[in-house]
Design an enzyme around this catalytic site. Structure first.
Site, mmCIF file in Angstrom:
data_model
loop_
_atom_site.group_PDB
_atom_site.id
_atom_site.type_symbol
_atom_site.label_atom_id
_atom_site.label_comp_id
_atom_site.label_asym_id
_atom_site.label_seq_id
_atom_site.Cartn_x
_atom_site.Cartn_y
_atom_site.Cartn_z
ATOM 1 N N THR A 1 0.324 4.238 -2.715
ATOM 2 C CA THR A 1 0.106 5.664 -2.440
ATOM 3 C C THR A 1 1.118 6.519 -3.191
ATOM 4 O OG1 THR A 1 1.479 5.667 -0.422
ATOM 5 C CG2 THR A 1 -0.887 5.221 -0.163
ATOM 6 N N LYS A 2 2.328 6.040 -3.318
ATOM 7 C CA LYS A 2 3.339 6.797 -4.044
ATOM 8 C C LYS A 2 3.021 6.863 -5.540
ATOM 9 C CE LYS A 2 6.414 8.305 -1.096
ATOM 10 N NZ LYS A 2 6.713 9.753 -1.010
ATOM 11 N N PHE B 1 0.827 -1.192 0.000
ATOM 12 C CA PHE B 1 0.000 0.000 0.000
ATOM 13 C C PHE B 1 0.870 1.254 0.000
ATOM 14 C CE2 PHE B 1 -2.969 3.104 1.996
ATOM 15 C CZ PHE B 1 -3.893 3.113 0.953
ATOM 16 N N TYR B 2 2.025 1.181 0.638
ATOM 17 C CA TYR B 2 2.974 2.297 0.564
ATOM 18 C C TYR B 2 3.271 2.628 -0.898
ATOM 19 C CZ TYR B 2 7.626 4.405 0.284
ATOM 20 O OH TYR B 2 8.699 5.191 -0.053
ATOM 21 N N ALA B 3 3.646 1.620 -1.683
ATOM 22 C CA ALA B 3 3.961 1.838 -3.089
ATOM 23 C C ALA B 3 2.754 2.369 -3.850
ATOM 24 C CB ALA B 3 4.461 0.544 -3.715
#
Length: 337
Positions: free
Chosen positions: A156-157, A152-154
């Site tokens: 959002t980026k 999910f980090y990726a």
């Protein structure tokens, strides 16, 4: 004095960016909430150094707080905005995804709205190599399709890249997105593997090695990354005209002053070699515990940095045999080990 606005100025990359811009004669306005995601004392120590510069000032607030960035843009009219404030960490995004929605998505939205209201700055926005996700073609190129994010980090980026492109197109805002590849070095983040390894080895604790060590990363030393960002800050993307020829590997948008640039060493190191460099720098051997791959992780990263070289003439070059001892020297000095 010309002004730069650095979001996330108390963070690892933000601290180094703010210091570089100050050293280059800029007045720097920093924005940081000094969150407790990791040790705030480390962030305060970075800020102590920045506060030693007459041209530095800090606003302690959240990047996603409505109106904060708008007010800063209106007051200071920065030439450059280096947007580094974000909730970082692949693994933490599994446990606390709302933090990423707030800091990464909402925070970038606030920046874009502020830039729309007060145009003129070159927006230099941090993304990540994690956006390449499940891509198997290597090295990763900026024009490669990147739609299979593994965390999910990726995600959002990648979303912030799309958001920034839309604002660049609609409001003619110059935007350069940076896809960083595994940055390490002095004043680094304690949640990063190399920082954990050094701490554990010095304390006589075992280190956890995921995917049984079958990992490779394009480890990029912080000084190289900052040099690349500095050089790219003066390479403002221009909306191409109908007669402009753009190289096939250039990610410059056909409809906006928007470009994505990889910043990496372009030479991956095996995780085992990275750990060996840490052991050599410490003069100690690690007790190793091998584990399965963690959710959201990828086995390897490898940057194609042809575009960075074409735009700036610069290539990241610090080998781990040089970068790791520099981190270890800093760690021992900072923590009195």
């Amino acid at each position: 004095m010309t002004t730069a606005l650095v979001t996330g100025a108390a963070g690892f990359v933000g601290f180094h960016a703010a210091k570089r811009w100050l050293d280059e004669g800029f007045r720097v306005v920093g924005l940081d909430s000094v969150s407790d995601y990791y040790d705030p004392a480390l962030k305060e120590a970075r800020l102590d150094i920045l506060n030693g510069y007459e041209g530095f000032s800090l606003v302690r607030d959240r990047v996603e707080a409505p109106g904060v960035l708008n007010d800063l843009m209106a007051e200071h009219a920065p030439r450059h905005v280096i947007h580094l404030a974000a909730q970082a960490g692949v693994r933490h995004s599994i446990d606390a995804p709302r933090d990423y929605m707030s800091a990464n998505i909402q925070g970038t939205f606030e920046l874009l709205e502020a830039a729309r209201a007060h145009p003129g700055a070159h927006l230099l926005i941090a993304s990540t190599s994690s956006v390449y996700g499940a891509n198997t073609k290597m090295p990763y190129g900026e024009t490669d399709k990147a739609d299979t994010q593994m965390s999910f980090y990726a995600a959002t980026k990648k979303a912030t890249e799309a958001m920034a492109h839309s604002y660049a197109h609609l409001y003619d805002l110059p935007v350069t997105m940076f896809r960083f590849f595994t940055v390490y070095g002095p004043w680094g983040r304690p949640d990063m593997a190399y920082f954990k390894f050094v701490k554990a080895i010095l304390e006589g604790q075992p280190i956890e090695i995921y995917n049984h060590g079958n990992m490779a990363r394009d480890f990029t030393f912080i000084d190289d990354l900052i040099e690349a960002v500095w050089r790219l800050s003066e390479v403002r993307p221009m909306r191409p005209g109908s007669d402009d020829r753009v190289a096939a590997h250039d990610s410059l948008s056909a409809v906006a002053p928007f470009r994505v640039v990889n910043i990496g060493k372009a030479a991956p190191d095996r995780l085992g070699d990275f750990i060996a460099a840490i052991e050599e720098a410490l003069g100690m051997n690690a007790e190793k515990v091998y584990k399965e791959m963690q959710p959201g992780d990828v086995p390897a990263t490898h940057s194609d940095t042809t575009l960075l070289r074409d735009l700036t003439g610069y290539a990241c070059k610090t080998p781990i045999s040089e970068g790791i001892p520099r981190f270890v020297t800093w760690y021992r000095a900072h923590y009195g080990v």
